[in-house]
Design a protein around this motif. Structure first.
Motif, PDB file in Angstrom:
ATOM      1  N   VAL A 358     -18.036 -77.124   2.057  1.00 52.82           N
ATOM      2  CA  VAL A 358     -17.036 -77.873   2.830  1.00 52.82           C
ATOM      3  C   VAL A 358     -16.503 -77.028   3.985  1.00 52.82           C
ATOM      4  N   PHE A 359     -16.551 -75.716   3.839  1.00 51.46           N
ATOM      5  CA  PHE A 359     -16.063 -74.825   4.890  1.00 51.46           C
ATOM      6  C   PHE A 359     -16.865 -74.970   6.178  1.00 51.46           C
ATOM      7  N   ILE A 360     -18.087 -75.495   6.107  1.00 55.66           N
ATOM      8  CA  ILE A 360     -18.941 -75.563   7.288  1.00 55.66           C
ATOM      9  C   ILE A 360     -18.254 -76.332   8.408  1.00 55.66           C
ATOM     10  N   GLY A 361     -17.835 -77.571   8.094  1.00 55.93           N
ATOM     11  CA  GLY A 361     -17.201 -78.395   9.112  1.00 55.93           C
ATOM     12  C   GLY A 361     -15.871 -77.834   9.580  1.00 55.93           C
ATOM     13  N   VAL A 362     -15.076 -77.351   8.626  1.00 54.95           N
ATOM     14  CA  VAL A 362     -13.756 -76.808   8.953  1.00 54.95           C
ATOM     15  C   VAL A 362     -13.885 -75.601   9.880  1.00 54.95           C
ATOM     16  N   TRP A 363     -14.762 -74.679   9.506  1.00 50.55           N
ATOM     17  CA  TRP A 363     -14.885 -73.441  10.271  1.00 50.55           C
ATOM     18  C   TRP A 363     -15.516 -73.696  11.639  1.00 50.55           C
ATOM     19  N   SER A 364     -16.434 -74.654  11.729  1.00 47.41           N
ATOM     20  CA  SER A 364     -17.030 -74.996  13.021  1.00 47.41           C
ATOM     21  C   SER A 364     -15.963 -75.517  13.978  1.00 47.41           C
ATOM     22  N   PHE A 365     -15.054 -76.354  13.463  1.00 45.16           N
ATOM     23  CA  PHE A 365     -13.981 -76.874  14.305  1.00 45.16           C
ATOM     24  C   PHE A 365     -13.059 -75.742  14.762  1.00 45.16           C
ATOM     25  N   VAL A 366     -12.703 -74.857  13.828  1.00 45.22           N
ATOM     26  CA  VAL A 366     -11.814 -73.739  14.167  1.00 45.22           C
ATOM     27  C   VAL A 366     -12.440 -72.864  15.251  1.00 45.22           C
ATOM     28  N   LEU A 367     -13.725 -72.545  15.099  1.00 46.68           N
ATOM     29  CA  LEU A 367     -14.392 -71.684  16.077  1.00 46.68           C
ATOM     30  C   LEU A 367     -14.536 -72.371  17.431  1.00 46.68           C
ATOM     31  N   ALA A 368     -14.831 -73.680  17.412  1.00 50.43           N
ATOM     32  CA  ALA A 368     -14.930 -74.406  18.677  1.00 50.43           C
ATOM     33  C   ALA A 368     -13.602 -74.342  19.435  1.00 50.43           C
ATOM     34  N   TYR A 369     -12.498 -74.471  18.714  1.00 48.72           N
ATOM     35  CA  TYR A 369     -11.172 -74.407  19.340  1.00 48.72           C
ATOM     36  C   TYR A 369     -10.896 -72.991  19.873  1.00 48.72           C
ATOM     37  N   ILE A 370     -11.175 -71.973  19.044  1.00 47.42           N
ATOM     38  CA  ILE A 370     -10.894 -70.588  19.455  1.00 47.42           C
ATOM     39  C   ILE A 370     -11.727 -70.212  20.672  1.00 47.42           C
ATOM     40  N   TRP A 371     -13.020 -70.565  20.642  1.00 39.14           N
ATOM     41  CA  TRP A 371     -13.905 -70.164  21.742  1.00 39.14           C
ATOM     42  C   TRP A 371     -13.527 -70.862  23.051  1.00 39.14           C
ATOM     43  N   THR A 372     -13.081 -72.088  22.952  1.00 39.53           N
ATOM     44  CA  THR A 372     -12.716 -72.836  24.154  1.00 39.53           C
ATOM     45  C   THR A 372     -11.411 -72.321  24.755  1.00 39.53           C
ATOM     46  N   ASN A 373     -10.456 -71.976  23.907  1.00 35.69           N
ATOM     47  CA  ASN A 373      -9.117 -71.624  24.384  1.00 35.69           C
ATOM     48  C   ASN A 373      -8.855 -70.130  24.520  1.00 35.69           C
ATOM     49  N   HIS A 374      -9.675 -69.296  23.854  1.00 33.36           N
ATOM     50  CA  HIS A 374      -9.350 -67.865  23.854  1.00 33.36           C
ATOM     51  C   HIS A 374     -10.524 -66.942  24.197  1.00 33.36           C
ATOM     52  N   ILE A 375     -11.750 -67.408  24.067  1.00 32.29           N
ATOM     53  CA  ILE A 375     -12.901 -66.531  24.330  1.00 32.29           C
ATOM     54  C   ILE A 375     -13.543 -66.870  25.668  1.00 32.29           C
ATOM     55  N   ASN A 376     -14.045 -68.082  25.790  1.00 33.33           N
ATOM     56  CA  ASN A 376     -14.672 -68.524  27.045  1.00 33.33           C
ATOM     57  C   ASN A 376     -13.734 -69.482  27.779  1.00 33.33           C
ATOM     58  N   VAL A 377     -12.630 -68.956  28.225  1.00 30.13           N
ATOM     59  CA  VAL A 377     -11.619 -69.779  28.889  1.00 30.13           C
ATOM     60  C   VAL A 377     -11.968 -69.929  30.366  1.00 30.13           C
TER      61      VAL A 377
END
Length: 493
Positions: A358-377
């Motif tokens: 179940v962590f697959i979907g949750v963690w993918s969403f978290v990483l998509a948010y982090i990468w968009t807002n904090h890594i590749n801004v």
């Protein structure tokens, strides 16, 4: 050589279309398969003709339609029907991806034949039989105990042979070598299968269930962060490589590597190469860890069960390891006059493993948010919601949709409907297995192993070895001991 060189070596063959469009196609195809499979809740399953392969010693009868209502097709008829259906659907996909459809159809025919032959070989009893009961059933005295997931390894190896010894043939096949598309379709289907499996495990003792959930959260908050740190600081991998590595080693192997790689927009080669290592090391774990558990944890059977669920990185391999461990521990305890009820060790392993998924979907969403807002801004500050949506891997939406549908049906349906739900989802899962087979064959064909090893693949292996055998296995054991020590299955009788 830089880490990017590895990706470039593979990406040159993957093609320019393996990104956003494949996301949407995977979402559509995966949902279509899952919804059509649910027609089994009525009178007849519209997809029940899909071919399945059982573990065999005599090849006669090894192939069969998944649903008994299509038994008249026979194994050969089911195999032909499966090929034709996939050829039609994927040829339409090839057209939408602006590929050469005629070339795709020709190469897919060969890809499907070789990939499914690999799966058939991997199901040979001398390779796949696991428990003492299996050996007795097939009348054999030994097996490599690879489980039927050994078929994925066979597919990978045959692909590698083609890539490394028959490069012209590999080049001819490349139009149908689409590991990203195949694995994303499989992940969409996987959501419903996990949901129904989880719902079935809710009947386990509440204490076991809650302990398992707590163990998962604690172990994986440690696992992911440490593997990411090791990959970045000790081995010098950039974020693009470190994220799929951390996810593949810590969460759920192949599906997690592909999903989180998509979430951060890594190049297709990155999670694909990680995936090949996941399956190989899972087989190694199945061959070793159950015997370690029997030797040292026979008097703590549920510690052993949870440990295997946390340590073994693919669903099939984890469940197989739980089955082997149950047989070994039961035999050792029986010699001492202790007889536990059957199913508790295997059930605990399976419960821990599927909740991890179940962590697959949750963690993918978290990483998509982090990468968009904090890594590749992008310039101008934090990303808007539209950009997060653009980056988010669309096939994960399919995973979540099939999960919610499966869980709702499994927890609200009448007993009559429930009796039909498991085999219906099983039909969808058969397609999931086939797409996994195509994925691993494709990974092999895309990988010139000698060149990749010379250019840095050895570093990936090193990270995996250091992480898995250096701390993942032992942290999993410690966490399992904390939550399950002293908790015993009920005694038989």
């Amino acid at each position: 050589m830089s880490n990017a060189t590895i990706a470039n070596a593979v990406n040159s063959q993957v093609g320019e279309h393996a990104s956003f469009n494949e996301d949407w196609l995977a979402l559509i195809i995966g949902l279509l398969i899952f919804v059509l499979a649910l027609t089994g809740l009525g009178s007849n399953n519209l997809l029940g003709w899909v071919v399945t392969t059982s573990v065999w010693h005599d090849p006669v009868g090894a192939l069969a339609p998944t649903a008994k209502s299509y038994a008249a097709l026979g194994g050969a008829g089911a195999l032909l029907a499966t090929y034709v259906a996939l050829l039609l659907v994927l040829s339409v996909s090839a057209s939408l991806l602006k590929l050469n459809v005629r070339r795709f159809a020709a190469s897919f025919t060969v890809v499907f034949a070789l990939a499914y032959l690999s799966w058939f070989i991997g199901n040979y009893a001398r390779l796949a039989a696991v428990t003492p009961a299996d050996l007795t059933k097939f009348g054999i005295d030994w097996s490599l105990r690879l489980t039927n997931e050994g078929g994925f390894v066979v597919a990978l190896l045959i692909g590698l042979i083609i890539s490394n010894f028959f490069p012209r043939f590999a080049d001819w096949l490349k139009e149908a070598i689409r590991p990203e598309l195949y694995i994303k379709i499989a992940i969409v289907i996987l959501g419903g299968f996990i949901a129904v499996t989880i719902a079935g495990k809710l009947s386990l003792a509440t204490s076991v269930l809650l302990r398992g959930l707590a163990a998962i959260v604690e172990a994986y908050l440690i696992y992911w962060a440490v593997v990411y740190f090791v990959a970045r600081k000790w081995f010098g991998f950039n974020r693009e490589w470190a994220v799929p590595l951390a996810s593949g080693i810590s969460i759920c192997g192949v599906a997690a590597a592909i999903s989180t790689g998509g979430a951060i927009r890594s190049r297709p080669a990155v999670p694909v190469l990680v995936s090949s290592l996941v399956v190989i090391f899972a087989v190694v774990e199945v061959l070793i860890l159950p015997f370690v558990a029997q030797t040292f944890l026979s008097h703590e059977p549920l510690v052993a069960a949870a440990w295997l669920g946390l340590a073994v990185k693919t669903d099939g391999a984890a469940v197989a390891a739980g089955g082997i461990t149950e047989a070994l521990i039961q035999a050792k305890n029986a010699a001492e006059g202790i007889h536990y009820q059957a199913g508790w060790i295997l059930g605990t392993t399976a419960t821990v493993k599927v909740f991890i998924d179940v962590f697959i979907g949750v963690w993918s969403f978290v990483l998509a948010y982090i990468w968009t807002n904090h890594i590749n801004v992008k310039a101008g500050g934090k990303a808007k919601a539209s950009e997060i949506w653009e980056r988010f891997p669309k096939f994960i939406i399919g995973f979540l949709v099939t999960f919610l549908i499966g869980f709702y049906l499994a927890t609200t349906s009448s007993p009559e409907t429930l009796a039909k739900l498991t085999p219906s989802v099983g039909v969808a899962n058969t397609f999931r297995v086939i797409f996994f087979i195509l994925t691993f064959f494709s990974i092999g064909v895309l990988s010139n192993f000698r060149k990749l090893w010379e250019e840095g693949l050895g570093k990936l292996v090193a990270v995996y070895v250091v992480s898995l055998f250096g701390f993942v296995i032992w942290v999993g054991l410690l966490v399992s001991w904390i939550f399950f020590s002293g908790v015993k299955p009920p005694l038989a009788g």
